[in-house]
Write a protein that holds these residues in place. Structure first.
Motif, PDB file in Angstrom:
ATOM      1  N   VAL A   1       6.585  -5.078  -7.701  1.00  0.00           N
ATOM      2  CA  VAL A   1       7.719  -4.319  -8.230  1.00  0.00           C
ATOM      3  C   VAL A   1       7.230  -3.149  -9.084  1.00  0.00           C
ATOM      4  O   VAL A   1       7.739  -2.027  -8.995  1.00  0.00           O
ATOM      5  CB  VAL A   1       8.646  -5.237  -9.051  1.00  0.00           C
ATOM      6  N   LYS A   2       6.215  -3.405  -9.892  1.00  0.00           N
ATOM      7  CA  LYS A   2       5.714  -2.383 -10.809  1.00  0.00           C
ATOM      8  C   LYS A   2       5.117  -1.184 -10.083  1.00  0.00           C
ATOM      9  O   LYS A   2       5.375  -0.029 -10.435  1.00  0.00           O
ATOM     10  CB  LYS A   2       4.659  -2.998 -11.735  1.00  0.00           C
ATOM     11  N   TYR A   3       4.327  -1.459  -9.038  1.00  0.00           N
ATOM     12  CA  TYR A   3       3.591  -0.379  -8.381  1.00  0.00           C
ATOM     13  C   TYR A   3       4.229   0.111  -7.080  1.00  0.00           C
ATOM     14  O   TYR A   3       3.914   1.198  -6.612  1.00  0.00           O
ATOM     15  CB  TYR A   3       2.161  -0.828  -8.083  1.00  0.00           C
ATOM     16  N   SER A   4       5.127  -0.701  -6.506  1.00  0.00           N
ATOM     17  CA  SER A   4       5.729  -0.300  -5.228  1.00  0.00           C
ATOM     18  C   SER A   4       7.240  -0.504  -5.170  1.00  0.00           C
ATOM     19  O   SER A   4       7.851  -0.235  -4.136  1.00  0.00           O
ATOM     20  CB  SER A   4       5.077  -1.087  -4.072  1.00  0.00           C
ATOM     21  N   LYS A   5       7.827  -1.006  -6.251  1.00  0.00           N
ATOM     22  CA  LYS A   5       9.268  -1.283  -6.264  1.00  0.00           C
ATOM     23  C   LYS A   5       9.675  -2.071  -5.019  1.00  0.00           C
ATOM     24  O   LYS A   5      10.661  -1.759  -4.349  1.00  0.00           O
ATOM     25  CB  LYS A   5      10.072   0.025  -6.370  1.00  0.00           C
ATOM     26  N   ALA A   6       8.855  -3.092  -4.727  1.00  0.00           N
ATOM     27  CA  ALA A   6       9.051  -3.875  -3.506  1.00  0.00           C
ATOM     28  C   ALA A   6       9.259  -5.348  -3.847  1.00  0.00           C
ATOM     29  O   ALA A   6       8.314  -6.144  -3.822  1.00  0.00           O
ATOM     30  CB  ALA A   6       7.854  -3.712  -2.585  1.00  0.00           C
ATOM     31  N   PRO A   7      10.499  -5.730  -4.173  1.00  0.00           N
ATOM     32  CA  PRO A   7      10.778  -7.135  -4.491  1.00  0.00           C
ATOM     33  C   PRO A   7      10.421  -8.041  -3.314  1.00  0.00           C
ATOM     34  O   PRO A   7      10.625  -7.688  -2.153  1.00  0.00           O
ATOM     35  CB  PRO A   7      12.289  -7.137  -4.748  1.00  0.00           C
TER      36      PRO A   7
END
Length: 303
Positions: free
Chosen positions: A165-171
Motif C-alpha cells: 500500500v505504501k509504495y504501490s497503493k495496491a491493497p
C-alpha cells in the motif's frame, strides 16, 4: 468478471470504468500505446540470450510503484498510439530481426488487444511469447492468455500488505500475486528449455520465472516471499530470479528508507535464505548490478 474495457475489471484495481470515454487507474484508455519495440539484452540469460528479447514496452501501468525506474512510461504514459494491425506487424518484425522471443512488458491493460494481435499472426510466429508483469494480476485475466503465452516473467514484489500500500497503493497485492503465480504455473507447466547442440546458453521455451527485487530495509519481507514459494510451489515448477538492481528513482526521494541502494548485507541475507530453503533453481543477480543500465531509452524505436 467482465474483461470488457467498457466496464474494465482486467486487473485487481477493478476500476469498472468505461475506457472508451475515460482512463483507468493505469492511465490507459481504449487505444494501444507503446514506448519502444526493440531487441533487449537485460532480461535473464535464458530470455535475452545472444540475440536479445523482442521487447514491446507498453505505456501505462496498473501498479505504478513510487520507485519505478520506467516511470516515464508507467506514470507519465509516454508512448505512441498504434493500431492493432501495427502491433501484429511489430511482433513479426521483431521475429525477423532474430529475437529469441516476443516480450510483452506491462501488457495487463492491453490483454484483449494482445490476444487479437496474436490471433492475427500466431500461424507465422515460431518463437515463444513472454508476458512480463508486475504481479498485480487477476488470475482469470491470466487464464484468458492460455494458449497465447509460453513464458511468464512474474514479479512478486511484496508479502507485507503495508509495504504494498505504501509504495504501490495496491491493497492485497500478495493475495493477487500468489494466486496469479499459481495460475501461470498451472497453465504453462514446468520450465522447458530448448535443447540445441553446441549451444552454451540454454534458452527458455516455456515456463514461469518468479522475479523478486530486494528493496532497501525490506529484507525480512523478501524472506517471507521466499518461504511462501518454498512451502507452496514445487521446486521444479518455476525458476527464481532474485535481483539486487534497485536504484532510487521517481518518488523514492520522498521515502527516506528506500532513497538508497540495497546494502550487501541485505542482499546477501536474502540470497542465503533462498539457498537455505533450497531455492537455487534460477538466477541470483550480481551484487554490483546497476538499475540504470536496465532502463532502456524510451525513444519510440521500432514503432
Amino acid at each position: 468478471m467482465s474483461n470488457n474495457i467498457t466496464g474494465c475489471m482486467l486487473c485487481p484495481r477493478k476500476c469498472n470504468v468505461n475506457r472508451e470515454d475515460t482512463l483507468g487507474y493505469c492511465g490507459v484508455g481504449n487505444e494501444i500505446k507503446i514506448a519502444r519495440a526493440a531487441l533487449h539484452y537485460m532480461e535473464e540469460p535464458c530470455i535475452s540470450g545472444k540475440n536479445g528479447s523482442g521487447t514491446i514496452f507498453f505505456s501505462g501501468c496498473n501498479l505504478r510503484c513510487i520507485f519505478c525506474q520506467n516511470y516515464k512510461i508507467s506514470h507519465n504514459n509516454f508512448g505512441k498510439v498504434i493500431s492493432n494491425e501495427r502491433l501484429s506487424e511489430i511482433i513479426l518484425e521483431l521475429q525477423d530481426k532474430g529475437a529469441n522471443n516476443i516480450n510483452l512488458v506491462t501488457g495487463t491493460m492491453y490483454v484483449n488487444e494482445i490476444i487479437k494481435a496474436l490471433d492475427r499472426v500466431k500461424h507465422k510466429l515460431n518463437i515463444p511469447v513472454v508476458y512480463n508483469c508486475g504481479g498485480y494480476e487477476n488470475a482469470d485475466t491470466i487464464e484468458k492468455l492460455s494458449g497465447y503465452v509460453d513464458i511468464y516473467l512474474q514479479d512478486i514484489k511484496y508479502y507485507n500488505n503495508e509495504l504494498a500500500v505504501k509504495y504501490s497503493k495496491a491493497p492485497d497485492y500478495f493475495k493477487y500475486a500468489s494466486a496469479s503465480t499459481k495460475e501461470m504455473i498451472k497453465q504453462v507447466g514446468n520450465p522447458l528449455f530448448y535443447d540445441k547442440e553446441n549451444e552454451p546458453d540454454k534458452m527458455l521455451k516455456s515456463g514461469v520465472i518468479i522475479r523478486h527485487l530486494v528493496l532497501p530495509g525490506a529484507r525480512k519481507d523478501s524472506m517471507e516471499i521466499l518461504r511462501w514459494i518454498s512451502e507452496n510451489l514445487d521446486k521444479g515448477s518455476y525458476l527464481i530470479s532474485v535481483m539486487s538492481q534497485y536504484t532510487p528513482a521517481y518518488k523514492s526521494k520522498d521515502f527516506k528508507e528506500i532513497n538508497r541502494m540495497v546494502t550487501t548485507f541485505e542482499y546477501d541475507s536474502v540470497v542465503n535464505e533462498a539457498l537455505r530453503l533450497g531455492i537455487d533453481n534460477g538466477y541470483m543477480q550480481n551484487r554490483d548490478s546497476s538499475g540504470k543500465e536496465y532502463t532502456p531509452d524510451f525513444d519510440l524505436e521500432g514503432l
